[in-house]
Scaffold this active site. Sequence first.
Site, PDB file in Angstrom:
ATOM      1  CG  HIS A   1      47.360  44.045  46.359  1.00 21.70           C
ATOM      2  ND1 HIS A   1      47.319  45.006  47.245  1.00 21.70           N
ATOM      3  CD2 HIS A   1      46.788  43.003  46.654  1.00 21.70           C
ATOM      4  CE1 HIS A   1      47.025  44.398  48.380  1.00 21.70           C
ATOM      5  NE2 HIS A   1      46.866  43.058  48.141  1.00 21.70           N
TER       6      HIS A   1
ATOM      7  CG  HIS B   1      45.288  38.619  45.461  1.00 21.09           C
ATOM      8  ND1 HIS B   1      46.209  38.238  46.094  1.00 21.09           N
ATOM      9  CD2 HIS B   1      44.745  39.672  46.289  1.00 21.09           C
ATOM     10  CE1 HIS B   1      46.491  38.713  47.335  1.00 21.09           C
ATOM     11  NE2 HIS B   1      45.501  39.602  47.565  1.00 21.09           N
TER      12      HIS B   1
END
Length: 144
Positions: free
Chosen positions: A107, A109
């Site tokens: 992932h 941010h």
Amino acid sequence: MSLDGTYDAGNIFAKILRGEMPSARVYEDDHVYAFMDVFPQSRGHTLVIPKHSTARNLLEEDPAVLGHLFGGVQRVARAVRSALKPDGITISQFNGAPAGQTVFHLHVHIIPRWEGQTLARHGGGMADPAELKILAEQIAAQIS
Ligand code: 5GP
């Protein structure tokens, strides 16, 4: 978890992708899913993840998937800028627990930044889900 290991399909982001856990959705296409971080480091902290992936981190990912992922990151970051008018945006991505990673589905941010405002602690206090939903809608409205 270090850089070595196997993908755990029970991780929280896999559950969000399967619809087993709720999330405040910002954006989605064939390749990526973007949603609000529930322990935001700043107002508007958003996460972007690949939808069809068993990579725990960037090192394990297919470069073609990374292309789609970072295309999504740019699209959502532009929408965050339009919606929230930050002074800057931190884009970050951690690989392995010693580097700060806590969820082992790749992932990225997107963390809006404002002059003079320090970041909240990584993995700090939980946001109000109703506020996250409003923020997600504000950002989603700016996706182009
Ligand atoms: P990492 O530390 O692995 O780079 O980032 C994981 C991020 O996921 C953290 O910023 C944390 O706040 C966020 N997070 C952890 N659990 C949940 C959850 O259940 N839902 C959402 N939306 N974010 C989560």
